[in-house]
Design a protein around this motif. Sequence first.
Motif, PDB file in Angstrom:
ATOM      1  N   GLU A 109      97.599  56.712  -5.834  1.00 31.25           N
ATOM      2  CA  GLU A 109      96.366  57.255  -6.077  1.00 31.25           C
ATOM      3  C   GLU A 109      95.154  56.830  -5.234  1.00 31.25           C
ATOM      4  N   ARG A 110      95.023  55.519  -5.060  1.00 33.55           N
ATOM      5  CA  ARG A 110      93.921  55.113  -4.302  1.00 33.55           C
ATOM      6  C   ARG A 110      94.151  55.546  -2.693  1.00 33.55           C
ATOM      7  N   ALA A 111      95.043  55.540  -2.322  1.00 34.53           N
ATOM      8  CA  ALA A 111      95.636  55.976  -1.125  1.00 34.53           C
ATOM      9  C   ALA A 111      95.195  57.424  -0.670  1.00 34.53           C
ATOM     10  N   ALA A 112      95.429  58.292  -1.617  1.00 35.49           N
ATOM     11  CA  ALA A 112      95.186  59.765  -1.770  1.00 35.49           C
ATOM     12  C   ALA A 112      93.641  59.877  -1.596  1.00 35.49           C
ATOM     13  N   TRP A 170      96.396  56.608   4.948  1.00 38.79           N
ATOM     14  CA  TRP A 170      96.430  55.318   4.050  1.00 38.79           C
ATOM     15  C   TRP A 170      97.743  55.547   3.559  1.00 38.79           C
ATOM     16  N   ASP A 171      98.568  54.190   3.208  1.00 36.72           N
ATOM     17  CA  ASP A 171      99.878  54.397   2.659  1.00 36.72           C
ATOM     18  C   ASP A 171      99.691  53.246   1.739  1.00 36.72           C
ATOM     19  N   VAL A 172     101.131  52.939   0.872  1.00 34.68           N
ATOM     20  CA  VAL A 172     101.434  52.026  -0.130  1.00 34.68           C
ATOM     21  C   VAL A 172     102.841  51.724   0.287  1.00 34.68           C
ATOM     22  N   ILE A 173     103.441  50.379  -0.085  1.00 33.66           N
ATOM     23  CA  ILE A 173     104.866  49.988   0.224  1.00 33.66           C
ATOM     24  C   ILE A 173     105.822  50.869  -0.601  1.00 33.66           C
ATOM     25  N   PHE A 190      97.090  50.484   2.822  1.00 35.20           N
ATOM     26  CA  PHE A 190      97.121  50.082   4.065  1.00 35.20           C
ATOM     27  C   PHE A 190      97.108  51.283   5.114  1.00 35.20           C
ATOM     28  N   THR A 191      96.749  51.093   6.208  1.00 36.57           N
ATOM     29  CA  THR A 191      96.936  51.799   7.418  1.00 36.57           C
ATOM     30  C   THR A 191      96.859  51.387   8.722  1.00 36.57           C
ATOM     31  N   ARG A 235      95.378  42.569  19.600  1.00 33.85           N
ATOM     32  CA  ARG A 235      94.934  43.743  19.276  1.00 33.85           C
ATOM     33  C   ARG A 235      95.362  44.141  17.900  1.00 33.85           C
ATOM     34  N   LEU A 236      94.456  44.931  17.020  1.00 30.82           N
ATOM     35  CA  LEU A 236      94.858  44.861  15.688  1.00 30.82           C
ATOM     36  C   LEU A 236      95.786  46.118  15.559  1.00 30.82           C
ATOM     37  N   GLY A 237      96.689  45.827  14.536  1.00 25.53           N
ATOM     38  CA  GLY A 237      97.798  46.743  14.264  1.00 25.53           C
ATOM     39  C   GLY A 237      97.805  47.297  12.535  1.00 25.53           C
ATOM     40  N   GLU A 238      96.965  46.604  11.651  1.00 24.22           N
ATOM     41  CA  GLU A 238      96.595  47.000  10.421  1.00 24.22           C
ATOM     42  C   GLU A 238      95.520  46.773   9.590  1.00 24.22           C
ATOM     43  N   VAL A 239      94.970  47.393   8.679  1.00 26.17           N
ATOM     44  CA  VAL A 239      93.938  47.115   8.025  1.00 26.17           C
ATOM     45  C   VAL A 239      94.342  47.525   6.466  1.00 26.17           C
ATOM     46  N   ALA A 240      94.474  46.466   5.612  1.00 22.54           N
ATOM     47  CA  ALA A 240      94.718  46.754   4.358  1.00 22.54           C
ATOM     48  C   ALA A 240      93.688  46.209   3.220  1.00 22.54           C
ATOM     49  N   LEU A 241      93.692  46.988   2.339  1.00 25.43           N
ATOM     50  CA  LEU A 241      92.564  46.724   1.158  1.00 25.43           C
ATOM     51  C   LEU A 241      93.360  46.313  -0.145  1.00 25.43           C
ATOM     52  N   VAL A 242      92.572  45.379  -0.577  1.00 29.52           N
ATOM     53  CA  VAL A 242      93.295  44.838  -2.163  1.00 29.52           C
ATOM     54  C   VAL A 242      92.066  44.371  -2.563  1.00 29.52           C
ATOM     55  N   ASP A 243      92.047  44.899  -4.272  1.00 31.61           N
ATOM     56  CA  ASP A 243      90.705  44.490  -4.931  1.00 31.61           C
ATOM     57  C   ASP A 243      90.902  43.305  -5.901  1.00 31.61           C
TER      58      ASP A 243
END
Length: 405
Positions: free
Chosen positions: A190-193, A222-225, A245-246, A306-314
């Motif tokens: 739901e967060r990814a959406a 944005w996706d989830v595992i 993440f994305t 170079r960067l390959g991932e951005v991931a958000l965790v609260d």
Amino acid sequence: MIPTDDLTAYVDLVLDVGVPVRADDLVVINGDPEHAPLARALAEGAYARGARYVDIWYFDVHAKRSRVRHADPATLPEVPAWLDRRNEELAEREGVLINIRGEDDPDLLSDVDPALAGLDRMPNLASRFRLQSNDLVCWTIVAYPSPGWARAIFGEPDTARLWGHLKHFLRLDEPDPAAAWRAHLGRLGERAAVLNAHAFDRVHFEGPGTDLTIGMIPCARWDVIGYTAADGRFYVPCLPSEEVFTAPDHRRVDGTVRSTRPLALAGSVIRDLELTFAGGRVTEVRASSGADVVRGHQASDIGAARLGEVALVDGTSPIGRSGVTFLETLLDENATCHLAWGAGITQAIAGADEMTPEERDALGLNVSAVHTDFMVGGPEVTVTGVHADGSRRVILADDVWRLGD
């Protein structure tokens, strides 16, 4: 040691949810010697489910230390061809891969030349990363509480305490762990959406020592595992997982970022890491320890810096709420927001697994044989989404998810 009932529940979670094993499967289990109890239990469970053959391979980091100390430096990046062939055959057979984590001594290589240690990436084979990043097999990463790992965290070999944390993170203390995982992944979805609906042009990380802007790829989601392997099976690559993440546009990264947790990498612990980016590339590496290990790692190929991932965790992450730094990326990356240098997340872009490296690069999806996560989040770090017109929406602040519909 893991109590017998807990071990049975853990094996069921891994083999039924993480990597659903079916009849005639070829199963590969990678781990350290200290992980033998879990590896053997997984082998028993896999054969009971009809596996054709289970191959357990143990990597001893003490042998790696000897190699770094004595071998010709020119040979350190080399990998024997038979190790790559093992992964290639696993992909051909559309098999199952399980990687067990939890180093018995995360800082074992602290007394060797860090630049040389950075050249030897074993046991992280590029051939293994290729089959994982392209969904060629069902694969997952899990952890086992060894005495040495517990000592590195708590100052004493309290494996029961460490397992208590792992059991909670894995939701094995829930009445139905599999159902709990399905519900958890649904909430993350739901967060990814919501993030996808906003279609941010870039994200901005800001906090002590951090002022970093990261461009997004318009077609990246944005996706989830939770992915679908080449043979159609759904699998969960990391147990546990708390991230959304994305894949960013590797060409549009500028500023400085400071890591908020130590990073265990290549047998060394990197502390107080700071990276400066300009035009998408790391231009400066600073750390109170292990900077040369990072520099060596990022010199692996053209995309490694170079960067390959951005991931958000609260702050709802049970791993983050534990207040413990585990010196194991599988856990620490799910405690807080993180970035990764190296290969971009191909699953974030539809059809990326069928693209050539040149086609991926043209989109801004980074191409590399490495992928290393490092932690950059926490209550003092604010993450803001920026639209193409410059309007801004706070995504995370004070470790609280702020982005609504």
